[in-house]
Scaffold this motif. Structure first.
Motif, PDB file in Angstrom:
ATOM      1  N   GLY A 169       0.827  -1.201   0.000  1.00 38.57           N
ATOM      2  CA  GLY A 169       0.000   0.000   0.000  1.00 38.57           C
ATOM      3  C   GLY A 169       0.857   1.245   0.000  1.00 38.57           C
ATOM      4  O   GLY A 169       2.084   1.182   0.150  1.00 38.57           O
ATOM      5  N   ASP A 170       0.233   2.376  -0.164  1.00 42.12           N
ATOM      6  CA  ASP A 170       0.948   3.651  -0.160  1.00 42.12           C
ATOM      7  C   ASP A 170       1.410   4.001   1.252  1.00 42.12           C
ATOM      8  O   ASP A 170       1.077   3.323   2.232  1.00 42.12           O
ATOM      9  CB  ASP A 170       0.042   4.757  -0.714  1.00 42.12           C
ATOM     10  CG  ASP A 170      -0.275   4.555  -2.195  1.00 42.12           C
ATOM     11  OD1 ASP A 170       0.567   3.961  -2.883  1.00 42.12           O
ATOM     12  OD2 ASP A 170      -1.375   4.967  -2.624  1.00 42.12           O
ATOM     13  N   ARG A 171       2.162   5.097   1.339  1.00 44.38           N
ATOM     14  CA  ARG A 171       2.657   5.549   2.640  1.00 44.38           C
ATOM     15  C   ARG A 171       1.498   5.982   3.529  1.00 44.38           C
ATOM     16  O   ARG A 171       0.495   6.529   3.053  1.00 44.38           O
ATOM     17  CB  ARG A 171       3.627   6.721   2.442  1.00 44.38           C
ATOM     18  CG  ARG A 171       4.925   6.329   1.753  1.00 44.38           C
ATOM     19  CD  ARG A 171       5.758   7.557   1.452  1.00 44.38           C
ATOM     20  NE  ARG A 171       6.059   8.305   2.667  1.00 44.38           N
ATOM     21  CZ  ARG A 171       7.084   8.051   3.475  1.00 44.38           C
ATOM     22  NH1 ARG A 171       7.902   7.057   3.198  1.00 44.38           N
ATOM     23  NH2 ARG A 171       7.290   8.783   4.542  1.00 44.38           N
ATOM     24  N   GLN A 172       1.666   5.707   4.820  1.00 41.99           N
ATOM     25  CA  GLN A 172       0.703   6.150   5.830  1.00 41.99           C
ATOM     26  C   GLN A 172      -0.715   5.600   5.591  1.00 41.99           C
ATOM     27  O   GLN A 172      -1.706   6.271   5.824  1.00 41.99           O
ATOM     28  CB  GLN A 172       0.653   7.683   5.877  1.00 41.99           C
ATOM     29  CG  GLN A 172       1.980   8.350   6.177  1.00 41.99           C
ATOM     30  CD  GLN A 172       2.530   7.970   7.548  1.00 41.99           C
ATOM     31  OE1 GLN A 172       1.785   7.836   8.509  1.00 41.99           O
ATOM     32  NE2 GLN A 172       3.841   7.783   7.634  1.00 41.99           N
ATOM     33  N   THR A 173      -0.781   4.347   5.110  1.00 42.78           N
ATOM     34  CA  THR A 173      -2.101   3.720   4.916  1.00 42.78           C
ATOM     35  C   THR A 173      -2.381   2.627   5.941  1.00 42.78           C
ATOM     36  O   THR A 173      -3.426   1.994   5.874  1.00 42.78           O
ATOM     37  CB  THR A 173      -2.213   3.132   3.499  1.00 42.78           C
ATOM     38  OG1 THR A 173      -1.126   2.225   3.277  1.00 42.78           O
ATOM     39  CG2 THR A 173      -2.191   4.232   2.461  1.00 42.78           C
ATOM     40  N   GLY A 174      -1.452   2.392   6.859  1.00 43.44           N
ATOM     41  CA  GLY A 174      -1.712   1.440   7.933  1.00 43.44           C
ATOM     42  C   GLY A 174      -1.128   0.062   7.740  1.00 43.44           C
ATOM     43  O   GLY A 174      -1.588  -0.902   8.374  1.00 43.44           O
ATOM     44  N   LYS A 175      -0.098  -0.083   6.908  1.00 39.34           N
ATOM     45  CA  LYS A 175       0.525  -1.398   6.700  1.00 39.34           C
ATOM     46  C   LYS A 175       1.174  -1.903   7.984  1.00 39.34           C
ATOM     47  O   LYS A 175       0.960  -3.046   8.398  1.00 39.34           O
ATOM     48  CB  LYS A 175       1.562  -1.314   5.578  1.00 39.34           C
ATOM     49  CG  LYS A 175       1.008  -0.866   4.240  1.00 39.34           C
ATOM     50  CD  LYS A 175       2.063  -0.927   3.155  1.00 39.34           C
ATOM     51  CE  LYS A 175       3.239  -0.008   3.445  1.00 39.34           C
ATOM     52  NZ  LYS A 175       2.828   1.421   3.468  1.00 39.34           N
ATOM     53  N   THR A 176       1.966  -1.043   8.619  1.00 39.02           N
ATOM     54  CA  THR A 176       2.630  -1.439   9.863  1.00 39.02           C
ATOM     55  C   THR A 176       1.610  -1.709  10.960  1.00 39.02           C
ATOM     56  O   THR A 176       1.783  -2.639  11.759  1.00 39.02           O
ATOM     57  CB  THR A 176       3.606  -0.339  10.313  1.00 39.02           C
ATOM     58  OG1 THR A 176       4.582  -0.132   9.285  1.00 39.02           O
ATOM     59  CG2 THR A 176       4.314  -0.739  11.598  1.00 39.02           C
ATOM     60  N   ALA A 177       0.529  -0.937  10.993  1.00 39.19           N
ATOM     61  CA  ALA A 177      -0.500  -1.124  12.024  1.00 39.19           C
ATOM     62  C   ALA A 177      -1.127  -2.508  11.924  1.00 39.19           C
ATOM     63  O   ALA A 177      -1.399  -3.155  12.946  1.00 39.19           O
ATOM     64  CB  ALA A 177      -1.567  -0.046  11.896  1.00 39.19           C
ATOM     65  N   ILE A 178      -1.345  -2.992  10.698  1.00 33.32           N
ATOM     66  CA  ILE A 178      -1.900  -4.337  10.519  1.00 33.32           C
ATOM     67  C   ILE A 178      -0.941  -5.386  11.066  1.00 33.32           C
ATOM     68  O   ILE A 178      -1.350  -6.325  11.760  1.00 33.32           O
ATOM     69  CB  ILE A 178      -2.207  -4.589   9.029  1.00 33.32           C
ATOM     70  CG1 ILE A 178      -3.367  -3.710   8.564  1.00 33.32           C
ATOM     71  CG2 ILE A 178      -2.532  -6.063   8.785  1.00 33.32           C
ATOM     72  CD1 ILE A 178      -3.676  -3.842   7.093  1.00 33.32           C
ATOM     73  N   CYS A 179       0.339  -5.218  10.767  1.00 29.38           N
ATOM     74  CA  CYS A 179       1.339  -6.187  11.245  1.00 29.38           C
ATOM     75  C   CYS A 179       1.430  -6.189  12.771  1.00 29.38           C
ATOM     76  O   CYS A 179       1.506  -7.248  13.397  1.00 29.38           O
ATOM     77  CB  CYS A 179       2.692  -5.882  10.624  1.00 29.38           C
ATOM     78  SG  CYS A 179       2.744  -6.042   8.821  1.00 29.38           S
ATOM     79  N   ILE A 180       1.435  -5.013  13.367  1.00 34.22           N
ATOM     80  CA  ILE A 180       1.529  -4.926  14.832  1.00 34.22           C
ATOM     81  C   ILE A 180       0.274  -5.513  15.481  1.00 34.22           C
ATOM     82  O   ILE A 180       0.352  -6.238  16.483  1.00 34.22           O
ATOM     83  CB  ILE A 180       1.733  -3.465  15.266  1.00 34.22           C
ATOM     84  CG1 ILE A 180       3.051  -2.925  14.690  1.00 34.22           C
ATOM     85  CG2 ILE A 180       1.752  -3.359  16.785  1.00 34.22           C
ATOM     86  CD1 ILE A 180       4.264  -3.730  15.053  1.00 34.22           C
ATOM     87  N   ASP A 181      -0.901  -5.230  14.919  1.00 41.89           N
ATOM     88  CA  ASP A 181      -2.140  -5.808  15.454  1.00 41.89           C
ATOM     89  C   ASP A 181      -2.117  -7.330  15.356  1.00 41.89           C
ATOM     90  O   ASP A 181      -2.604  -8.038  16.248  1.00 41.89           O
ATOM     91  CB  ASP A 181      -3.354  -5.264  14.701  1.00 41.89           C
ATOM     92  CG  ASP A 181      -3.650  -3.805  15.047  1.00 41.89           C
ATOM     93  OD1 ASP A 181      -3.107  -3.342  16.069  1.00 41.89           O
ATOM     94  OD2 ASP A 181      -4.396  -3.156  14.305  1.00 41.89           O
ATOM     95  N   THR A 182      -1.545  -7.849  14.275  1.00 46.59           N
ATOM     96  CA  THR A 182      -1.445  -9.303  14.108  1.00 46.59           C
ATOM     97  C   THR A 182      -0.542  -9.905  15.177  1.00 46.59           C
ATOM     98  O   THR A 182      -0.847 -10.960  15.740  1.00 46.59           O
ATOM     99  CB  THR A 182      -0.914  -9.640  12.707  1.00 46.59           C
ATOM    100  OG1 THR A 182      -1.773  -9.074  11.728  1.00 46.59           O
ATOM    101  CG2 THR A 182      -0.849 -11.140  12.501  1.00 46.59           C
ATOM    102  N   ILE A 183       0.583  -9.238  15.467  1.00 49.24           N
ATOM    103  CA  ILE A 183       1.489  -9.733  16.509  1.00 49.24           C
ATOM    104  C   ILE A 183       0.787  -9.727  17.863  1.00 49.24           C
ATOM    105  O   ILE A 183       0.864 -10.700  18.623  1.00 49.24           O
ATOM    106  CB  ILE A 183       2.770  -8.866  16.549  1.00 49.24           C
ATOM    107  CG1 ILE A 183       3.584  -9.060  15.272  1.00 49.24           C
ATOM    108  CG2 ILE A 183       3.616  -9.210  17.779  1.00 49.24           C
ATOM    109  CD1 ILE A 183       4.807  -8.175  15.183  1.00 49.24           C
ATOM    110  N   ILE A 184       0.091  -8.647  18.170  1.00 47.01           N
ATOM    111  CA  ILE A 184      -0.603  -8.549  19.460  1.00 47.01           C
ATOM    112  C   ILE A 184      -1.678  -9.624  19.565  1.00 47.01           C
ATOM    113  O   ILE A 184      -1.907 -10.193  20.647  1.00 47.01           O
ATOM    114  CB  ILE A 184      -1.213  -7.146  19.621  1.00 47.01           C
ATOM    115  CG1 ILE A 184      -0.089  -6.099  19.689  1.00 47.01           C
ATOM    116  CG2 ILE A 184      -2.092  -7.062  20.865  1.00 47.01           C
ATOM    117  CD1 ILE A 184      -0.589  -4.667  19.683  1.00 47.01           C
ATOM    118  N   ASN A 185      -2.315  -9.964  18.459  1.00 46.16           N
ATOM    119  CA  ASN A 185      -3.399 -10.952  18.464  1.00 46.16           C
ATOM    120  C   ASN A 185      -2.901 -12.374  18.696  1.00 46.16           C
ATOM    121  O   ASN A 185      -3.704 -13.275  18.952  1.00 46.16           O
ATOM    122  CB  ASN A 185      -4.161 -10.893  17.135  1.00 46.16           C
ATOM    123  CG  ASN A 185      -5.459 -11.660  17.183  1.00 46.16           C
ATOM    124  OD1 ASN A 185      -6.317 -11.421  18.036  1.00 46.16           O
ATOM    125  ND2 ASN A 185      -5.618 -12.619  16.278  1.00 46.16           N
TER     126      ASN A 185
END
Length: 324
Positions: A169-185
């Protein structure tokens, strides 16, 4: 002051007894060109591909191009202090990173060295950062699901453990947020998570680590950081280092699965041979009773099924009883 000859002779004898000749034999080459994190070295005819080389200022490099008259070396760190004429010696070992449970909860660089100021990493195990991948035939199919914790993704995109999934995805679209949420889950799901940050700002990596620590996700996570301020070489090997750390757990879980399959087979034989010992209908409401009777069935299987007239049979019987 009187000097007695017997005192001098006794001192010399003690020194002779304690003398030991320690020879350090290593192949040494000379830097003939350096620049942009790359050095060309002459005189290392026995260098291996991927071998670690040590420069005279203590910085390590990795042999990449093995040419006829020189060796191309990527410098794992700063090239300051390395100039034409500097000496380089072989270490005899390929580039590797530490692996094991000691890394869990830690933040390390691309070489596996701790950068979180929590002390050294106490592990004796290491794996090469480059190795031959297993063939397609020997690989197991993806059959264990992995949830991201985001309902829209989990409902539409099937993701499993061992699967490669691209988040684009483009910059600042939440790619890292998805990965971090997956780790927390993955908390409480017997899953080791390794986050490799390549080319990001150090402040961004620190913020991610802080989030993982607040949610308790660092208890089962490893963070490999190669920030934008690191050399291009360290950023290049960072993903290899992360995969090497992950492959260690792949091998450990593979061995655990093998042991589990052996015990399950013996359990099935015990249930078939001794139906009077364990009947599922009688204990299906009481899990504690079920495990007690299952242990009894395993013990009887170890006693009656394993032939002890051979050394192999006796060792197998001992191992089975030791698991109970």
């Amino acid at each position: 002051m009187n000097i007695r000859p017997e005192e001098i002779s006794s001192v010399i004898k003690e020194q002779i007894k304690g003398y030991s000749a320690k020879l350090d034999v290593s192949e040494v080459g000379t830097v003939i060109q350096v620049g942009d994190g790359i050095a060309r070295v002459y005189g290392l005819d026995n260098a291996m591909s991927g071998e670690l080389l040590e420069f005279e200022n203590g910085v390590y490099g990795m042999a990449q191009n093995l040419e006829e008259d020189n060796v191309g070396v990527v410098i794992l760190g700063s090239d300051e202090g390395i100039k034409e004429g500097s000496s380089v010696k072989l270490t005899g070992r390929v580039a590797e990173v530490p692996v094991g449970d000691a890394l869990i909860g830690r933040v390390v660089n691309a070489l596996g060295q701790p950068i979180d100021e929590k002390g050294p990493i106490n592990t004796t195990k290491a794996r090469p950062i480059e190795r031959v991948a297993p063939g397609v035939i020997t690989r197991k199919s993806v059959d264990v699901p992995l949830q991201t914790g985001i309902k829209a993704i989990d409902a539409m995109v099937p993701i499993g453990r061992g699967q490669r999934e691209l988040v684009i995805g483009d910059r600042q679209t939440g790619k890292t947020a998805i990965c971090i949420d997956t780790i927390i889950n993955q908390k409480g799901k017997n899953c080791i998570c390794i986050y490799v940050a390549i080319g990001q700002k150090a402040s961004t990596v620190a913020r991610i680590v802080n989030t993982l620590e607040k949610t308790g996700a660092m208890d089962y996570s490893i963070v490999v950081s190669s920030t934008a301020s690191d050399s291009a070489t360290l950023q290049y090997i960072a993903p290899y280092s992360g995969v090497a750390m992950a492959e260690e757990y792949m091998q450990v879980f593979k061995k655990m699965q093998k042991d589990f399959n052996i015990e399950t087979k013996i359990t099935a034989e015990a249930l078939a041979k001794y139906p009077e010992v364990v009947t599922i209908e009688e204990v299906q409401q009481d899990e504690e009773v079920w495990w007690e009777l299952l242990e009894a069935a395993l013990r009887q299987a170890a006693e009656k099924f394993v032939e002890t007239r051979t050394i192999e049979g006796a060792n197998l019987k001992r191992d089975l009883l030791g698991k109970l």
